[in-house]
Design a protein around this motif. Structure first.
Motif, short mmCIF file in Angstrom:
data_model
loop_
_atom_site.label_atom_id
_atom_site.label_comp_id
_atom_site.label_asym_id
_atom_site.label_seq_id
_atom_site.Cartn_x
_atom_site.Cartn_y
_atom_site.Cartn_z
N TYR A 138 -2.25 9.63 -18.81
CA TYR A 138 -2.97 9.30 -17.89
C TYR A 138 -2.70 7.68 -17.37
N PRO A 139 -2.95 7.44 -16.28
CA PRO A 139 -2.69 5.89 -15.82
C PRO A 139 -3.94 5.05 -16.48
N ILE A 140 -3.59 3.92 -17.00
CA ILE A 140 -4.85 3.07 -17.44
C ILE A 140 -4.75 1.70 -16.52
N SER A 141 -3.91 1.87 -15.47
CA SER A 141 -4.05 0.69 -14.52
C SER A 141 -3.85 1.37 -12.95
N ILE A 142 -4.73 1.13 -12.19
CA ILE A 142 -4.59 1.51 -10.73
C ILE A 142 -4.81 0.47 -9.61
N THR A 143 -3.75 0.11 -9.00
CA THR A 143 -3.76 -1.05 -7.98
C THR A 143 -3.60 -0.43 -6.68
N VAL A 144 -4.71 -0.63 -5.86
CA VAL A 144 -4.51 -0.22 -4.48
C VAL A 144 -4.15 -1.55 -3.52
N SER A 145 -3.26 -1.38 -2.85
CA SER A 145 -2.64 -2.60 -1.83
C SER A 145 -2.78 -2.26 -0.47
N ILE A 146 -3.36 -3.11 0.35
CA ILE A 146 -3.30 -2.77 1.84
C ILE A 146 -2.23 -3.73 2.38
N LEU A 147 -1.46 -3.13 3.30
CA LEU A 147 -0.35 -4.03 3.84
C LEU A 147 -0.48 -3.75 5.43
N ASN A 148 0.12 -4.78 6.03
CA ASN A 148 0.41 -4.44 7.54
C ASN A 148 1.57 -4.00 7.61
N THR A 149 2.18 -3.72 9.10
CA THR A 149 3.29 -2.99 9.16
C THR A 149 4.52 -3.85 8.96
N ASP A 150 4.57 -5.19 8.67
CA ASP A 150 5.64 -5.79 8.16
C ASP A 150 5.55 -6.05 6.60
N ASN A 151 4.68 -5.23 5.99
CA ASN A 151 4.69 -5.35 4.58
C ASN A 151 4.08 -6.28 4.07
N THR A 152 3.28 -7.16 4.66
CA THR A 152 2.76 -8.29 4.17
C THR A 152 1.31 -7.77 3.46
N LEU A 198 -2.13 -7.48 2.48
CA LEU A 198 -3.43 -8.13 3.33
C LEU A 198 -4.73 -8.05 2.05
N ASP A 199 -4.72 -7.27 1.21
CA ASP A 199 -5.59 -7.06 0.10
C ASP A 199 -5.20 -6.21 -0.88
N SER A 200 -5.68 -6.69 -2.12
CA SER A 200 -5.05 -5.55 -3.42
C SER A 200 -6.39 -5.73 -4.21
N LYS A 201 -6.88 -4.44 -4.94
CA LYS A 201 -7.87 -4.21 -5.74
C LYS A 201 -7.58 -3.14 -6.63
N SER A 202 -8.18 -3.33 -7.77
CA SER A 202 -8.32 -2.23 -8.84
C SER A 202 -9.10 -1.17 -8.98
N ILE A 203 -8.73 -0.09 -9.22
CA ILE A 203 -10.14 1.10 -9.34
C ILE A 203 -10.07 1.47 -10.69
N PRO A 204 -11.50 1.69 -11.28
CA PRO A 204 -11.50 2.34 -12.64
C PRO A 204 -10.55 3.44 -12.79
#
Length: 546
Positions: free
Chosen positions: A238-252, A254-260
């Motif tokens: 099982y994953p014990i760390s999950i990070t969701v990143s939001i990027l624009n089209t040039d891969n910058t 914009l935001d990064s958050k973890s979920i339980p």
């Protein structure tokens, strides 16, 4: 002599005091401890357990043994009490009584430590997927009753250590098997109570579990529902760390958050994050990891409002049905499909909105019995989970260009001194749709470079005739063109000459063309030959349209 003995006794009595009193003792169960009393100016010393003499049977049966009294240096009385540290004797209160006058010593407590309680704060920390640091806190023990070590049972392996931590390692551990570990403290009594802990050794799964990212639109707010299906992998994967990143089209980023990472009853890990405002196109990366490492092959998710459709086209079916087709725009990610299209139909002449429909394909059809008098503008907009996309439009008119003339006859009616009168006849015009009906006919005659053209409104399509006056001795072309508001037909061109024929020749074959097609026609001529003249005159036309 008697005076001296009495006086000595009084002095000893007056100076009676304890030199050594019993002190409290901590000991382990089944050990033997000794309490001591020493006093001067006394005759006898006796031990008490509570308020009962130690020498009585009740105490002797519990392991209290009062030893014999003896004298040190002729003045100090000394007695000891030996105690077997049984659990029943724990917290016994012990003191001495010195006679005469029953002088009482301080109290002493016998505290007996048995087997130790379990360790506390037992926990583990992964060093990597196959190595775990186990830590704990020592249990309570009496002063002077030390913990001599810790006994660890790790599966089939038993380990003893004097530390309050240990590293447990496994070779090729199975992430599907729960690993159970117990830790017990040790003192002179033996191995105390155990504390247990369980964990799975961790590793990255060979096949990354399915990850789903679904946008949810609430007005201007875009949320992403993240779900990970762990039903096909072991708990140690099982994953014990999950990070969701939001990027624009040039891969910058914009935001990064973890979920339980909590797994629900459906063996799913779920979470929700919010997308920054005013993003029409963005990419979502989901990173999974556990103590075994980072998961491989987690695809990126692209989201974009629908771009414009292309290749808008329209055609007529059965003279009263309009077909509209278009090509769907490309999507950033196939997992973000176009849900439907909004088709708005406008009257291109008045600009008014005729209708709005939702279309779930790339074509639409509707009936218009008067379509040949209309011009329509079609505005097409795709819609996906992110909302309404970018529109594209095109305008179409449905009035058809008339068909070319297909059958025309020319009759030379007469020859005069210098002109020839020619009659043309266009038979009934057969229409596929009324919208292609010609409104005007344009007749053009050219003879040896000199010509004239006249346009007439068509009132009757069943009979179109006309007279042409042209000079004799000319090579001529007659051109017939139908037209309406949509445009003009291909010209029908017929070649003829105005030379008088030989007597009694009444039929001459001539050739006409429609565009690049060649058509043969008959020209009927008169039987009377008139004198030719070389004097040219202007061509005149006389057309009847019924």
């Amino acid at each position: 002599m008697l005076f001296t003995v009495i006086c000595g006794f009084l002095i000893r009595y007056c100076l009676a005091e304890y030199i050594t009193q019993p002190v409290s003792v901590n000991t382990s169960v089944n050990s033997t401890v000794t309490f001591t009393c020493e006093a001067t100016g006394v005759s006898f010393i006796f031990f008490y357990v509570g308020e009962t003499p130690a020498a009585e049977d009740i105490n002797a049966n519990r392991g209290f043994t009062e030893l014999g009294q003896y004298t040190i240096n002729g003045t100090i009385r000394r007695r000891q009490l030996s105690v077997h540290a049984r659990e029943i004797n724990n917290n016994s209160i012990i003191h001495c009584i010195a006679a005469p006058d029953n002088i009482r010593s301080d109290n002493a407590t016998l505290t007996i430590q048995g087997l130790l309680d379990s360790v506390v704060d037992l926990d583990y920390t992964f060093i990597n997927g196959s190595s775990v640091l186990l830590t704990w806190t020592a249990p309570y023990t009496l002063d002077n009753v030390p913990i001599t070590g810790y006994y660890i049972v790790n599966g089939l392996v038993n380990i003893t250590t004097t530390n309050k931590s240990i590293i447990l390692s496994a070779t090729n551990p199975d992430p599907c098997i729960l690993n159970n570990v117990s830790v017990s403290p040790i003192n002179d009594v033996g191995i105390g109570s155990s504390n247990n802990i369980s964990f799975y050794y961790e590793r990255v799964p060979l096949i990354t579990p399915p990850v789903s990212v679904v946008p949810v639109i609430d007005g201007q707010l875009i949320s992403l529902n993240i779900s990970i299906d762990v039903s096909t992998i072991c708990k140690g994967e099982y994953p014990i760390s999950i990070t969701v990143s939001i990027l624009n089209t040039d891969n910058t980023v914009l935001d990064s958050k973890s979920i339980p990472t909590q797994v629900n009853d459906q063996l799913m890990i779920t979470g929700v994050i919010t997308v920054p405002n005013n993003l029409n196109t963005f990419i979502v990366n989901v990173s999974l990891s556990n103590n075994g490492g980072t998961f491989d092959n987690v695809s990126s998710f692209g989201f974009s409002k629908v771009s414009p459709v292309t290749n808008i086209n329209s055609s007529i079916d059965s003279c009263s049905t309009i077909d509209i087709t278009w090509t769907a725009p490309p999507t950033v990610d196939d997992r973000v499909p176009i849900l439907y299209y909004i088709l708005r139909i406008y009257d291109a002449i008045t600009g008014s909105l005729v209708t709005t429909v939702a279309v779930y394909d790339t074509s639409y059809q509707f009936v218009d019995n008067n379509l040949f008098i209309h011009r329509y503008t079609y505005v097409i907009t795709g819609v996906n989970e992110l909302g309404v996309g970018i529109s594209n439009n095109d305008t179409f008119s449905y009035q058809r260009v008339p068909r070319a003339v297909e059958n025309t006859s020319l009759d030379i009616l007469s020859y005069t001194q210098d002109v020839v009168i020619v009659q043309f006849y266009i038979p009934q015009i057969i229409l596929e749709c009324t919208g292609e009906a010609p409104e005007h006919v344009t007749i053009t005659v050219q003879c040896n470079g000199t010509g004239s053209s006249t346009t007439y409104q068509i009132r009757n399509m069943n009979d179109i005739t006309g007279l042409i006056s042209v000079p004799q001795y000319q090579q001529c072309n007659i051109s017939i063109v139908f037209s309406n508001e949509a445009g003009s037909s291909e010209p029908f061109i017929l070649a003829f000459d105005t030379y008088p024929p030989s007597p009694n020749i009444t039929n001459v074959t001539t050739t006409g063309t429609i565009g690049t097609n060649t058509v043969h026609f008959n020209i009927t001529t008169a039987t009377t030959q008139l004198s030719p003249t070389a004097t040219p005159v202007s061509t005149t036309l006389n057309v009847s349209t019924g």
